[in-house]
Design a protein around this motif. Structure first.
Motif, PDB file in Angstrom:
ATOM      1  N   ARG A  42       0.828  -1.204   0.000  1.00 36.36           N
ATOM      2  CA  ARG A  42       0.000   0.000   0.000  1.00 36.36           C
ATOM      3  C   ARG A  42       0.869   1.263   0.000  1.00 36.36           C
ATOM      4  O   ARG A  42       1.113   1.890   1.022  1.00 36.36           O
ATOM      5  CB  ARG A  42      -0.971  -0.029   1.176  1.00 36.36           C
ATOM      6  N   ASP A  43       1.343   1.605  -1.194  1.00 32.41           N
ATOM      7  CA  ASP A  43       2.016   2.877  -1.430  1.00 32.41           C
ATOM      8  C   ASP A  43       0.978   3.912  -1.859  1.00 32.41           C
ATOM      9  O   ASP A  43      -0.083   3.563  -2.387  1.00 32.41           O
ATOM     10  CB  ASP A  43       3.042   2.752  -2.555  1.00 32.41           C
ATOM     11  N   ALA A  44       1.312   5.181  -1.681  1.00 29.88           N
ATOM     12  CA  ALA A  44       0.447   6.206  -2.277  1.00 29.88           C
ATOM     13  C   ALA A  44       0.466   6.072  -3.796  1.00 29.88           C
ATOM     14  O   ALA A  44      -0.582   6.067  -4.441  1.00 29.88           O
ATOM     15  CB  ALA A  44       0.875   7.599  -1.833  1.00 29.88           C
ATOM     16  N   VAL A  45       1.662   5.951  -4.382  1.00 31.40           N
ATOM     17  CA  VAL A  45       1.806   5.633  -5.810  1.00 31.40           C
ATOM     18  C   VAL A  45       2.915   4.604  -5.962  1.00 31.40           C
ATOM     19  O   VAL A  45       4.032   4.815  -5.484  1.00 31.40           O
ATOM     20  CB  VAL A  45       2.129   6.876  -6.664  1.00 31.40           C
ATOM     21  N   GLY A  46       2.598   3.486  -6.627  1.00 30.72           N
ATOM     22  CA  GLY A  46       3.586   2.482  -6.964  1.00 30.72           C
ATOM     23  C   GLY A  46       3.598   2.270  -8.472  1.00 30.72           C
ATOM     24  O   GLY A  46       2.540   2.149  -9.091  1.00 30.72           O
ATOM     25  N   ILE A  47       4.793   2.239  -9.059  1.00 26.90           N
ATOM     26  CA  ILE A  47       4.916   2.129 -10.512  1.00 26.90           C
ATOM     27  C   ILE A  47       5.783   0.925 -10.846  1.00 26.90           C
ATOM     28  O   ILE A  47       6.918   0.821 -10.380  1.00 26.90           O
ATOM     29  CB  ILE A  47       5.531   3.395 -11.128  1.00 26.90           C
ATOM     30  N   GLY A  48       5.260   0.004 -11.662  1.00 24.37           N
ATOM     31  CA  GLY A  48       6.046  -1.121 -12.116  1.00 24.37           C
ATOM     32  C   GLY A  48       5.176  -2.260 -12.581  1.00 24.37           C
ATOM     33  O   GLY A  48       4.044  -2.431 -12.125  1.00 24.37           O
ATOM     34  N   GLY A  53       5.637  -4.835 -21.998  1.00 21.11           N
ATOM     35  CA  GLY A  53       6.728  -3.871 -22.082  1.00 21.11           C
ATOM     36  C   GLY A  53       7.016  -3.149 -20.789  1.00 21.11           C
ATOM     37  O   GLY A  53       7.897  -2.283 -20.745  1.00 21.11           O
ATOM     38  N   GLY A  54       6.283  -3.471 -19.727  1.00 18.34           N
ATOM     39  CA  GLY A  54       6.534  -2.848 -18.436  1.00 18.34           C
ATOM     40  C   GLY A  54       5.932  -1.463 -18.335  1.00 18.34           C
ATOM     41  O   GLY A  54       5.157  -1.018 -19.190  1.00 18.34           O
ATOM     42  N   ALA A  55       6.272  -0.769 -17.267  1.00 16.38           N
ATOM     43  CA  ALA A  55       5.792   0.592 -17.013  1.00 16.38           C
ATOM     44  C   ALA A  55       6.879   1.578 -17.426  1.00 16.38           C
ATOM     45  O   ALA A  55       8.025   1.481 -16.972  1.00 16.38           O
ATOM     46  CB  ALA A  55       5.439   0.763 -15.540  1.00 16.38           C
ATOM     47  N   HIS A  56       6.518   2.527 -18.276  1.00 14.63           N
ATOM     48  CA  HIS A  56       7.503   3.509 -18.712  1.00 14.63           C
ATOM     49  C   HIS A  56       6.793   4.755 -19.237  1.00 14.63           C
ATOM     50  O   HIS A  56       5.593   4.740 -19.520  1.00 14.63           O
ATOM     51  CB  HIS A  56       8.445   2.927 -19.763  1.00 14.63           C
ATOM     52  N   ASP A  57       7.551   5.830 -19.347  1.00 10.76           N
ATOM     53  CA  ASP A  57       7.036   7.111 -19.833  1.00 10.76           C
ATOM     54  C   ASP A  57       5.800   7.528 -19.027  1.00 10.76           C
ATOM     55  O   ASP A  57       4.699   7.667 -19.554  1.00 10.76           O
ATOM     56  CB  ASP A  57       6.733   7.037 -21.336  1.00 10.76           C
ATOM     57  N   SER A  79      12.028  -3.461 -15.891  1.00 10.18           N
ATOM     58  CA  SER A  79      11.525  -2.845 -17.116  1.00 10.18           C
ATOM     59  C   SER A  79      10.987  -1.428 -16.881  1.00 10.18           C
ATOM     60  O   SER A  79      10.619  -0.743 -17.844  1.00 10.18           O
ATOM     61  CB  SER A  79      10.422  -3.714 -17.721  1.00 10.18           C
ATOM     62  N   THR A  80      10.933  -0.986 -15.635  1.00 13.44           N
ATOM     63  CA  THR A  80      10.380   0.337 -15.328  1.00 13.44           C
ATOM     64  C   THR A  80      11.424   1.407 -15.634  1.00 13.44           C
ATOM     65  O   THR A  80      12.552   1.363 -15.139  1.00 13.44           O
ATOM     66  CB  THR A  80       9.958   0.406 -13.854  1.00 13.44           C
ATOM     67  N   GLN A 113      17.110  -1.814 -10.448  1.00 12.67           N
ATOM     68  CA  GLN A 113      17.214  -1.769 -11.904  1.00 12.67           C
ATOM     69  C   GLN A 113      16.103  -0.960 -12.575  1.00 12.67           C
ATOM     70  O   GLN A 113      15.831  -1.141 -13.764  1.00 12.67           O
ATOM     71  CB  GLN A 113      17.273  -3.199 -12.474  1.00 12.67           C
ATOM     72  N   THR A 114      15.442  -0.078 -11.837  1.00 14.56           N
ATOM     73  CA  THR A 114      14.551   0.880 -12.489  1.00 14.56           C
ATOM     74  C   THR A 114      15.408   2.075 -12.903  1.00 14.56           C
ATOM     75  O   THR A 114      16.258   2.533 -12.138  1.00 14.56           O
ATOM     76  CB  THR A 114      13.397   1.309 -11.571  1.00 14.56           C
ATOM     77  N   THR A 115      15.194   2.570 -14.102  1.00  8.29           N
ATOM     78  CA  THR A 115      16.169   3.492 -14.687  1.00  8.29           C
ATOM     79  C   THR A 115      15.506   4.768 -15.204  1.00  8.29           C
ATOM     80  O   THR A 115      14.330   4.786 -15.530  1.00  8.29           O
ATOM     81  CB  THR A 115      16.930   2.813 -15.842  1.00  8.29           C
ATOM     82  N   ARG A 116      16.340   5.805 -15.234  1.00  6.38           N
ATOM     83  CA  ARG A 116      15.941   7.124 -15.719  1.00  6.38           C
ATOM     84  C   ARG A 116      14.708   7.617 -14.940  1.00  6.38           C
ATOM     85  O   ARG A 116      13.688   7.987 -15.514  1.00  6.38           O
ATOM     86  CB  ARG A 116      15.706   7.108 -17.228  1.00  6.38           C
ATOM     87  N   ILE A 117      14.875   7.641 -13.627  1.00  9.64           N
ATOM     88  CA  ILE A 117      13.843   8.142 -12.720  1.00  9.64           C
ATOM     89  C   ILE A 117      14.199   9.582 -12.361  1.00  9.64           C
ATOM     90  O   ILE A 117      15.335   9.864 -11.982  1.00  9.64           O
ATOM     91  CB  ILE A 117      13.746   7.290 -11.444  1.00  9.64           C
ATOM     92  N   SER A 118      13.235  10.492 -12.471  1.00  9.35           N
ATOM     93  CA  SER A 118      13.466  11.910 -12.194  1.00  9.35           C
ATOM     94  C   SER A 118      12.595  12.362 -11.022  1.00  9.35           C
ATOM     95  O   SER A 118      11.378  12.196 -11.055  1.00  9.35           O
ATOM     96  CB  SER A 118      13.132  12.765 -13.423  1.00  9.35           C
TER      97      SER A 118
END
Length: 227
Positions: A42-48, A53-57, A79-80, A113-118
């Motif tokens: 239970r995160d406020a927002v979880g991405i993956g 093709g996974g979660a991206h953009d 893949s995120t 291994q999640t990449t290009r996170i800003s």
């Protein structure tokens, strides 16, 4: 139109498991009530996602993310990629709630291994740990954020990129223009911390302020500690 099946509500939070998503101007309040979703998810927002093709953009902008049980914001699965959280409030991860591990106030997790996170221009406040935590094999830019009121438990309560799992996967981090302001009970030390950083880890620091570096005349690397 019907909602994207890759964006779901999970026990008061949002899970994103798809691509090309824009989420703006929402307040997400998780809270500690029991429900069908396990507390550790239970995160406020979880991405993956481990599908397709996974979660991206994904862009998250002008959000208020509070009262998470696990983290308030997290990315996971290799893949995120290409995820932005900007101009948002990430605050008050619940510490004494229903998490099976017990006390668990955590802010932001950049998963393995999640990449290009800003992380851009956010207020990150009142979490004991993970402000943020970057796991092995991740890459991120952490720019112009204000972090306030982390916990008293040592360097890993701030920006932590330690190789705690021993996977020996390097972290790549640009850490620029951030301000770390301690609360009365916060651990006072350099805000970037790594203990057991994997070979090949690279950190670029510039124009940050916090305990250890309080004016522009100080050495840039007073912001960092790799013991």
């Amino acid at each position: 139109t019907a909602p994207d099946p890759g964006v779901t509500l999970t026990g008061g939070g949002i899970r994103i498991e798809t691509h090309d998503v824009l989420v703006r101007h929402l307040a997400v309040r998780v809270g500690g009530e029991l429900g069908p979703v396990p507390a550790e998810d239970r995160d406020a927002v979880g991405i993956g996602s481990d599908r397709g093709g996974g979660a991206h953009d994904v862009v998250l902008d002008h959000l208020s993310l509070t009262w998470g049980i696990d983290e308030n914001f997290s990315t996971w699965y290799r893949s995120t990629r290409d995820i932005t959280l900007s101009d948002s409030i990430v605050a008050e991860g619940l510490d004494e709630s229903i998490h099976p591990k017990g006390r668990h106030s955590k802010g932001i997790l950049i998963g393995d291994q999640t990449t290009r996170i800003s992380l851009l221009r956010n207020l990150v406040a009142h979490h004991v740990e993970r402000n943020p935590y970057l796991k092995g094999g991740s890459s991120a830019e952490v720019l112009n954020n204000l972090v306030y009121g982390w916990g008293p438990r040592g360097g890993w309560t701030q920006c932590n990129l330690s190789d705690n799992t021993g996977d020996n996967l390097p972290v790549l981090l640009n850490f620029i223009g951030n301000v770390y302001k301690p609360a009365p009970k916060s651990f006072v030390g350099p805000p970037v911390f790594a203990k057991g950083a994997a070979s090949g880890t690279r950190v670029f620091v510039r124009d940050n302020f916090g305990p250890g570096r309080q004016d522009a005349g100080d050495d840039e690397w007073k912001i960092s500690s790799m013991d």
